[in-house]
Scaffold this active site. Structure first.
Site, PDB file in Angstrom:
ATOM      1  N   HIS A 251     -81.997  38.579 -32.011  1.00 44.16           N
ATOM      2  CA  HIS A 251     -82.641  39.417 -31.475  1.00 44.16           C
ATOM      3  C   HIS A 251     -81.234  40.712 -31.197  1.00 44.16           C
ATOM      4  O   HIS A 251     -82.244  41.584 -30.410  1.00 44.16           O
ATOM      5  CB  HIS A 251     -81.690  38.259 -29.691  1.00 44.16           C
ATOM      6  CG  HIS A 251     -82.587  37.306 -29.610  1.00 44.16           C
ATOM      7  ND1 HIS A 251     -82.405  36.326 -28.318  1.00 44.16           N
ATOM      8  CD2 HIS A 251     -84.325  36.850 -30.211  1.00 44.16           C
ATOM      9  CE1 HIS A 251     -83.084  35.141 -27.682  1.00 44.16           C
ATOM     10  NE2 HIS A 251     -84.284  35.811 -29.119  1.00 44.16           N
ATOM     11  N   ASN A 252     -80.084  40.556 -31.713  1.00 40.25           N
ATOM     12  CA  ASN A 252     -79.894  41.661 -31.968  1.00 40.25           C
ATOM     13  C   ASN A 252     -79.918  42.411 -33.143  1.00 40.25           C
ATOM     14  O   ASN A 252     -79.078  43.285 -33.168  1.00 40.25           O
ATOM     15  CB  ASN A 252     -78.036  41.086 -31.656  1.00 40.25           C
ATOM     16  CG  ASN A 252     -78.089  40.252 -30.782  1.00 40.25           C
ATOM     17  OD1 ASN A 252     -77.308  39.501 -31.437  1.00 40.25           O
ATOM     18  ND2 ASN A 252     -77.922  40.366 -29.702  1.00 40.25           N
TER      19      ASN A 252
ATOM     20  N   ARG B 224     -82.435  46.239 -25.883  1.00 44.37           N
ATOM     21  CA  ARG B 224     -81.394  46.166 -25.947  1.00 44.37           C
ATOM     22  C   ARG B 224     -80.949  47.130 -26.768  1.00 44.37           C
ATOM     23  O   ARG B 224     -79.172  47.523 -26.507  1.00 44.37           O
ATOM     24  CB  ARG B 224     -81.605  44.702 -25.723  1.00 44.37           C
ATOM     25  CG  ARG B 224     -81.895  44.016 -23.980  1.00 44.37           C
ATOM     26  CD  ARG B 224     -82.276  42.723 -23.857  1.00 44.37           C
ATOM     27  NE  ARG B 224     -82.621  42.314 -23.613  1.00 44.37           N
ATOM     28  CZ  ARG B 224     -83.674  41.334 -22.541  1.00 44.37           C
ATOM     29  NH1 ARG B 224     -83.319  40.147 -23.411  1.00 44.37           N
ATOM     30  NH2 ARG B 224     -84.438  41.368 -21.724  1.00 44.37           N
TER      31      ARG B 224
ATOM     32  N   ARG C 205     -61.192  30.856 -42.893  1.00 44.70           N
ATOM     33  CA  ARG C 205     -60.236  29.546 -42.477  1.00 44.70           C
ATOM     34  C   ARG C 205     -60.908  29.527 -41.797  1.00 44.70           C
ATOM     35  O   ARG C 205     -59.830  28.133 -41.346  1.00 44.70           O
ATOM     36  CB  ARG C 205     -58.958  30.676 -42.163  1.00 44.70           C
ATOM     37  CG  ARG C 205     -58.057  31.668 -43.469  1.00 44.70           C
ATOM     38  CD  ARG C 205     -57.033  32.207 -43.098  1.00 44.70           C
ATOM     39  NE  ARG C 205     -56.312  32.273 -44.369  1.00 44.70           N
ATOM     40  CZ  ARG C 205     -55.356  34.061 -44.639  1.00 44.70           C
ATOM     41  NH1 ARG C 205     -55.804  34.434 -43.430  1.00 44.70           N
ATOM     42  NH2 ARG C 205     -54.885  34.151 -45.853  1.00 44.70           N
TER      43      ARG C 205
ATOM     44  N   GLY D 100     -61.546  40.406 -37.736  1.00 48.58           N
ATOM     45  CA  GLY D 100     -61.070  41.657 -38.040  1.00 48.58           C
ATOM     46  C   GLY D 100     -61.808  42.702 -39.366  1.00 48.58           C
ATOM     47  O   GLY D 100     -62.137  43.624 -38.253  1.00 48.58           O
TER      48      GLY D 100
ATOM     49  N   CYS E 165     -63.262  37.731 -43.759  1.00 46.87           N
ATOM     50  CA  CYS E 165     -61.793  37.500 -43.882  1.00 46.87           C
ATOM     51  C   CYS E 165     -61.268  36.204 -43.428  1.00 46.87           C
ATOM     52  O   CYS E 165     -61.866  35.156 -43.506  1.00 46.87           O
ATOM     53  CB  CYS E 165     -60.992  38.553 -43.433  1.00 46.87           C
ATOM     54  SG  CYS E 165     -61.613  39.111 -41.475  1.00 46.87           S
ATOM     55  N   GLY E 166     -59.962  36.450 -43.332  1.00 45.45           N
ATOM     56  CA  GLY E 166     -59.621  34.671 -42.707  1.00 45.45           C
ATOM     57  C   GLY E 166     -60.091  34.465 -41.679  1.00 45.45           C
ATOM     58  O   GLY E 166     -60.754  33.284 -41.710  1.00 45.45           O
ATOM     59  N   THR E 167     -59.656  35.029 -40.512  1.00 39.39           N
ATOM     60  CA  THR E 167     -61.226  35.093 -39.465  1.00 39.39           C
ATOM     61  C   THR E 167     -62.467  35.391 -39.236  1.00 39.39           C
ATOM     62  O   THR E 167     -63.600  34.782 -38.040  1.00 39.39           O
ATOM     63  CB  THR E 167     -60.708  35.112 -38.046  1.00 39.39           C
ATOM     64  OG1 THR E 167     -60.034  37.113 -37.946  1.00 39.39           O
ATOM     65  CG2 THR E 167     -59.264  34.644 -37.887  1.00 39.39           C
ATOM     66  N   GLY E 168     -62.645  35.936 -40.041  1.00 38.76           N
ATOM     67  CA  GLY E 168     -64.000  37.102 -39.673  1.00 38.76           C
ATOM     68  C   GLY E 168     -63.940  38.034 -38.395  1.00 38.76           C
ATOM     69  O   GLY E 168     -64.961  39.030 -38.914  1.00 38.76           O
TER      70      GLY E 168
ATOM     71  N   ASP F  43     -61.689  39.897 -47.913  1.00 40.08           N
ATOM     72  CA  ASP F  43     -59.854  40.153 -48.237  1.00 40.08           C
ATOM     73  C   ASP F  43     -59.537  39.233 -49.060  1.00 40.08           C
ATOM     74  O   ASP F  43     -60.866  38.542 -49.684  1.00 40.08           O
ATOM     75  CB  ASP F  43     -59.444  40.853 -46.551  1.00 40.08           C
ATOM     76  CG  ASP F  43     -59.369  39.198 -45.900  1.00 40.08           C
ATOM     77  OD1 ASP F  43     -59.942  38.353 -46.489  1.00 40.08           O
ATOM     78  OD2 ASP F  43     -58.255  39.446 -45.356  1.00 40.08           O
ATOM     79  N   HIS F  44     -57.864  38.768 -49.201  1.00 39.63           N
ATOM     80  CA  HIS F  44     -57.721  38.847 -50.364  1.00 39.63           C
ATOM     81  C   HIS F  44     -58.183  36.919 -49.917  1.00 39.63           C
ATOM     82  O   HIS F  44     -57.861  36.139 -50.369  1.00 39.63           O
ATOM     83  CB  HIS F  44     -56.272  38.872 -50.083  1.00 39.63           C
ATOM     84  CG  HIS F  44     -55.508  38.349 -49.259  1.00 39.63           C
ATOM     85  ND1 HIS F  44     -56.020  39.598 -48.020  1.00 39.63           N
ATOM     86  CD2 HIS F  44     -54.867  37.551 -48.450  1.00 39.63           C
ATOM     87  CE1 HIS F  44     -55.004  40.000 -47.513  1.00 39.63           C
ATOM     88  NE2 HIS F  44     -54.398  38.219 -47.205  1.00 39.63           N
TER      89      HIS F  44
ATOM     90  N   ARG G 145     -88.819  43.343 -26.469  1.00 38.55           N
ATOM     91  CA  ARG G 145     -87.927  43.227 -25.206  1.00 38.55           C
ATOM     92  C   ARG G 145     -86.425  43.255 -25.795  1.00 38.55           C
ATOM     93  O   ARG G 145     -85.440  44.693 -25.077  1.00 38.55           O
ATOM     94  CB  ARG G 145     -87.961  42.478 -24.262  1.00 38.55           C
ATOM     95  CG  ARG G 145     -87.069  40.609 -25.100  1.00 38.55           C
ATOM     96  CD  ARG G 145     -87.435  39.945 -23.634  1.00 38.55           C
ATOM     97  NE  ARG G 145     -86.799  38.758 -23.684  1.00 38.55           N
ATOM     98  CZ  ARG G 145     -86.999  37.865 -24.363  1.00 38.55           C
ATOM     99  NH1 ARG G 145     -88.262  37.873 -25.017  1.00 38.55           N
ATOM    100  NH2 ARG G 145     -86.946  36.778 -24.904  1.00 38.55           N
ATOM    101  N   HIS G 146     -85.970  42.868 -27.020  1.00 34.03           N
ATOM    102  CA  HIS G 146     -84.462  43.417 -27.359  1.00 34.03           C
ATOM    103  C   HIS G 146     -84.858  44.356 -28.565  1.00 34.03           C
ATOM    104  O   HIS G 146     -83.646  45.321 -28.505  1.00 34.03           O
ATOM    105  CB  HIS G 146     -85.219  42.235 -28.738  1.00 34.03           C
ATOM    106  CG  HIS G 146     -85.457  40.364 -28.530  1.00 34.03           C
ATOM    107  ND1 HIS G 146     -84.639  40.343 -27.783  1.00 34.03           N
ATOM    108  CD2 HIS G 146     -85.929  39.850 -28.327  1.00 34.03           C
ATOM    109  CE1 HIS G 146     -84.580  38.643 -27.210  1.00 34.03           C
ATOM    110  NE2 HIS G 146     -85.540  38.214 -27.959  1.00 34.03           N
TER     111      HIS G 146
HETATM  112  C1  RB5 Z   1     -55.551  37.680 -43.775  1.00 34.24           C
HETATM  113  O1  RB5 Z   1     -54.097  37.271 -43.621  1.00 34.24           O
HETATM  114  C2  RB5 Z   1     -55.563  38.157 -42.230  1.00 34.24           C
HETATM  115  O2  RB5 Z   1     -55.335  38.482 -40.891  1.00 34.24           O
HETATM  116  C3  RB5 Z   1     -57.523  38.765 -42.628  1.00 34.24           C
HETATM  117  O3  RB5 Z   1     -57.758  38.014 -43.587  1.00 34.24           O
HETATM  118  C4  RB5 Z   1     -57.954  38.587 -41.154  1.00 34.24           C
HETATM  119  O4  RB5 Z   1     -58.118  37.199 -40.345  1.00 34.24           O
HETATM  120  C5  RB5 Z   1     -57.887  39.506 -39.593  1.00 34.24           C
HETATM  121  O5  RB5 Z   1     -58.983  39.794 -39.778  1.00 34.24           O
END
Ligand code: RB5
Length: 149
Positions: free
Chosen positions: A102-103, A140, A113, A74, A69-72, A12-13, A136-137
């Protein structure tokens, strides 16, 4: 080039500069990068970008995918709703290696971020450099997939 060396990339942005750094890094290693953007910094919706990259992996057009994304978090959740996708968020190289070994993860998600560029590139290397160990993996992973059948 065959799909075996093709990796899908999207974000995303919040992660455009890091995604572009990853694209250059992976491309220099001989992977064909299918970078589906976005390229402009307007606020956008991570589910559509994650699911577009996931569709390329699920169809077999790309063997692996990397999304950001910001946190990865979402974008990972969105990608995992696509049938056949196993995507994990990683902020360390150990996890990035293990989700392949494994997965049998076929997608990696990174939070732009959360980790800096240097670590992110090492995470990408760990993911792309590892292979599924099977055995074994495999049982699973079949159990992970069972609800989709
Ligand atoms: C965007 O602001 C933020 O919500 C998105 O990048 C992400 O972190 C969502 O999981």
């Amino acid at each position: 080039m065959t799909a075996s060396r093709r990796v899908a990339l999207s974000s995303d942005h919040a992660a455009i500069p890091l995604r572009q750094a990853i694209a250059a890094h992976v491309s220099a290693q001989g992977w064909e990068v299918v970078d589906i953007g976005p390229v402009t910094p307007e606020s956008t919706h991570y589910p559509k970008h994650g699911q577009a990259a996931a569709a390329l992996v699920a169809s077999g057009d790309c063997r692996l995918g990397i999304i950001l994304c910001g946190t990865g978090q979402g974008i990972m959740m969105a990608a995992n709703k696509v049938k056949g996708i196993r995507c994990g968020v990683c902020s360390d190289t150990f996890s990035a290696r293990m989700i392949r070994q494994h997965n049998d993860a076929n997608m990696l998600s990174i939070g732009a971020r959360v980790v800096g560029e240097g670590l992110a590139l090492e995470i990408v290397d760990a993911f792309l450099g590892a292979e599924f160990e099977g055995g074994r993996h495999a049982t699973r992973v079949e159990m992970i997939e069972a609800p989709e059948a």
